[in-house]
Design a protein around this motif. Structure first.
Motif, PDB file in Angstrom:
ATOM      1  N   GLY A  84       2.049   6.058  -6.962  1.00  0.00           N
ATOM      2  CA  GLY A  84       0.799   6.424  -7.616  1.00  0.00           C
ATOM      3  C   GLY A  84       0.578   7.924  -7.616  1.00  0.00           C
ATOM      4  O   GLY A  84       0.091   8.500  -8.596  1.00  0.00           O
ATOM      5  N   GLY A 129       0.815  -1.213   0.000  1.00  0.00           N
ATOM      6  CA  GLY A 129       0.000   0.000   0.000  1.00  0.00           C
ATOM      7  C   GLY A 129       0.849   1.262   0.000  1.00  0.00           C
ATOM      8  O   GLY A 129       0.520   2.249  -0.665  1.00  0.00           O
ATOM      9  N   CYS A 160       2.293   1.718  -3.495  1.00  0.00           N
ATOM     10  CA  CYS A 160       1.228   2.144  -4.409  1.00  0.00           C
ATOM     11  C   CYS A 160       0.877   3.617  -4.201  1.00  0.00           C
ATOM     12  O   CYS A 160       0.688   4.366  -5.161  1.00  0.00           O
ATOM     13  N   SER A 196       1.661  -3.364  -6.976  1.00  0.00           N
ATOM     14  CA  SER A 196       1.543  -3.157  -5.531  1.00  0.00           C
ATOM     15  C   SER A 196       0.087  -2.940  -5.139  1.00  0.00           C
ATOM     16  O   SER A 196      -0.356  -3.364  -4.053  1.00  0.00           O
ATOM     17  N   GLY A 197      -0.701  -2.287  -6.008  1.00  0.00           N
ATOM     18  CA  GLY A 197      -2.114  -2.100  -5.724  1.00  0.00           C
ATOM     19  C   GLY A 197      -2.864  -3.418  -5.706  1.00  0.00           C
ATOM     20  O   GLY A 197      -3.716  -3.650  -4.820  1.00  0.00           O
TER      21      GLY A 197
END
Length: 666
Positions: free
Chosen positions: A265, A258, A261, A390-391
């Motif tokens: 992200g 998380g 991400c 990773s998500g």
């Protein structure tokens, strides 16, 4: 035959036709006299007026200095030149002669300085008036040659019309030689253009918009995060107390996935939004209503188009360059209009900034960095893959955690899951907006700082370039040299020497379109192009030559000549508008008309503290119109007989003047 000097209305609305560079140097105060100024200050300003080709105003100021008790030889020297400058003996008024007679006992001839030397040379020149002695003429030439160059130039320049007889030939030879040497002196061709540009305004740019997040946004994100964290914490507690290894590992793995991400992200999304915003700047804008004609925005538009058309990159199609850069130029134009709209800055004062912006655009096009932001803001495939992977891992791990917790605590686990899902969305959205706005604001600020640094550097370069702009006195001196050389050209064409010319006059008028004009505070307009008219009065009639002068290059173009008898002059007129613009007209009996706009409206571009009447008088003084009217009005009124009658009328005045001057100087 009649002569008429009339006043009639003329139009001023065309005064600025063709102007591309224009400035009023309000920060230059060579003609500004502060209230309560002392004799030294008045003398300085008076000398400036004389050097600027405005002897009438100079004479008034310097005479006040003399009458106040400041009787230096420098003041006497300049006052005497101011009285004589641009005039013949017969044009001197009774008041001028009376002033000279009253002042004769006050000249400090005992002083030994360069100004007293100049006065003695003027005395010798006056002694030579009407003399046929070759020895005296040689002495005049010798004393002139031995005089300080500054004083010699002043005497030669201001006594051209005054002297007559054999000494006139000697003086004219010296005068023309001085004019040839000084016409292009001091880097005229490289410096003149600087006079027509105003001091550059300080650079401005659109300030970055602060981060749009508020305290309420932060509070909402914190509350949502706290709620989501509480729900997630309870689920984690259930997993940890269950003692099962796989869910526990999945829980720890979800935290790391998380984090990756979220961090990468956010960077990915920032790059996407940043690039989208940059693309919008480069995109050709939708058709918009044109800015009002004559307004600030419209003038900025014209400058952008002018410089974009001038700075086309090498080996690039002009239309391609203009089409591709239309969007970014519109963005830059809007930014400048927004930054300066509410200021008193003119478009001429920010032309340097527009030129710099367009030049920078050309540089980035040439070196291939105009679209470099696209590469810089492209998120690497590896990073995008990491975000997606990773998500997915984080989502899978949380599904396993929830699936493990629900069987152990069905009601509370389901409730915690619902709360987590409901709170996580506003928390993620809130923190994403906060982080992206912070990064956007920081990036905008960095770009703004870089742009302002580049702009200040360009401002400094332009300021240094303008530092060498000529003074108003230099502009007047160069123009005087041009006039002398045109007169000499006219004499050479008609095979005349100065003693063959009874009188001459020159009108210095702006040539339309003159493209450039500028002036200093309280000074006359100086132009990039002039229309010069030379009138030579000879025993056989009038010899006229006109030419357009490219002032920057000191070259004459479109020479035109005309010859006519005195009886052919039908009328001489001067039309003056309510705004003090003047037009000179010379009409011949055959219907030919010579019309020249001599001075422009003095109400145009007024600075604080300037008077239209003062500016009008300065422009008239500098134009040569007064002397021309004196000569041509007499010709129009009396024809050839004017010559003999003028000599008879002026002989007594000449004798009285010469006597007064000699009493003053001997």
């Amino acid at each position: 035959m009649t002569v008429r000097q009339v006043t009639m209305p003329i139009h001023d609305n065309a005064a600025n036709v063709g102007v591309q560079a224009e400035s009023v140097h309000g920060d230059i105060t060579v003609y500004f006299l502060p209230p309560g100024a002392g004799p030294e200050e008045k003398l300085r300003v008076g000398v400036n007026y004389l050097n600027g080709g405005m002897p009438s105003k100079a004479g008034e100021l310097i005479y006040d200095v003399l009458m106040s008790g400041h009787t230096s030889s420098e003041a006497w020297f300049h006052w005497l030149l101011a009285v004589i400058s641009g005039r013949t003996l017969r044009q001197l008024s009774e008041e001028d002669i009376a002033k000279l007679s009253a002042a004769r006992s006050r000249l400090p001839l005992h002083r030994q300085d360069i100004w007293a030397d100049g006065l003695r040379v003027i005395s010798r020149l006056l002694d030579a008036l009407g003399s046929q002695q070759a020895e005296l003429r040689q002495l005049v030439r010798k004393e002139l040659a031995g005089l300080d160059p500054l004083l010699r130039e002043k005497i030669v320049r201001h006594l051209q019309l005054f002297l007559s007889g054999p000494v006139e030939d000697e003086m004219w030879t010296v005068s023309v030689a001085e004019a040839r040497n000084a016409q292009r002196a001091n880097g005229r061709s490289e410096r003149v253009w600087r006079f027509f540009y105003p001091a550059p305004a300080n650079p401005r740019a659109r300030k970055p918009v602060p981060a749009a997040t508020t305290g309420w946004d932060v509070a909402l994100a914190v509350v949502a995060t706290a709620v989501a964290a509480t729900a997630a914490g309870w689920l984690c507690w259930v997993i940890l107390t269950s003692g099962r290894v796989v869910p526990t590992v999945a829980l720890l793995l979800s935290i790391g996935a998380g984090y990756l991400c979220a961090v990468h992200g956010a960077a990915w999304r920032f790059n996407v939004e940043r690039r989208r915003a940059k693309d919008a700047m480069h995109r050709l804008p939708q058709q918009r209503k044109a800015a009002p004609s004559g307004g600030f925005a419209n003038r900025v538009d014209r400058l952008f188009k002018q410089y974009a058309g001038r700075y086309v990159p090498d080996r690039v199609d002009r239309s391609e360059w203009l089409n591709v850069t239309a969007g970014i130029r519109r963005h830059l134009r809007d930014e400048i209009v927004e930054a300066y709209r509410e200021t008193r800055v003119s478009d001429k004062e920010i032309a340097w900034l527009i030129r710099h912006r367009v030049g920078d655009l050309k540089t980035r096009w040439t070196n291939g960095t105009l679209w470099a932001y696209r590469k810089q803001l492209r998120t690497p495939i590896r990073t995008r893959a990491l975000v997606v992977l990773s998500g997915l891992v984080a989502a899978a791990c949380w599904l396993l955690v929830i699936a493990t917790a629900v069987p152990q605590k069905p009601l509370t686990a389901i409730a915690a899951t619902v709360v987590l899902l409901v709170a996580a969305w506003p928390a993620l959205r809130g923190w994403s907006r906060i982080v992206l706005e912070a990064r956007r604001s920081a990036a905008d600020q960095a770009e703004y700082d870089q742009r302002m640094a580049d702009s200040w550097a360009a401002h400094e370069r332009w300021t240094r370039k303008l530092d060498s702009k000529p003074e108003d006195a230099e502009m007047a001196a160069w123009l005087d040299c041009d006039c002398r050389l045109l007169i000499d050209k006219a004499m050479a064409h008609y095979k005349l020497c100065p003693t063959d010319v009874i009188a001459y006059a020159v009108i210095e008028a702006p040539a339309k379109p003159y493209m450039k004009r500028g002036r200093v505070r309280n000074g006359p307009w100086r132009y990039g192009r002039y229309e010069l008219l030379v009138f030579l009065l000879t025993p056989d009639g009038v010899r006229q030559m006109s030419a357009q002068l490219d002032f920057e290059q000191a070259t004459f173009h479109n020479l035109r000549r005309a010859n006519y008898r005195f009886e052919a002059v039908a009328a001489v007129r001067v039309a003056e508008s309510d705004k003090h613009a003047r037009t000179f007209e010379l009409a011949l009996v055959n219907g030919e008309l010579t019309a020249v706009n001599v001075t422009e409206a003095s109400t145009d571009k007024l600075q604080e503290g300037e008077s239209p009447l003062t500016l009008s008088a300065a422009a008239l003084d500098a134009s040569g119109l007064t002397t021309t009217l004196h000569v041509l009005e007499g010709v129009a009124a009396e024809g050839k007989e004017w010559i003999q009658r003028e000599r008879q009328r002026g002989r007594k005045r000449e004798e009285g003047f010469i006597s007064a001057i000699r009493d003053l100087l001997d």
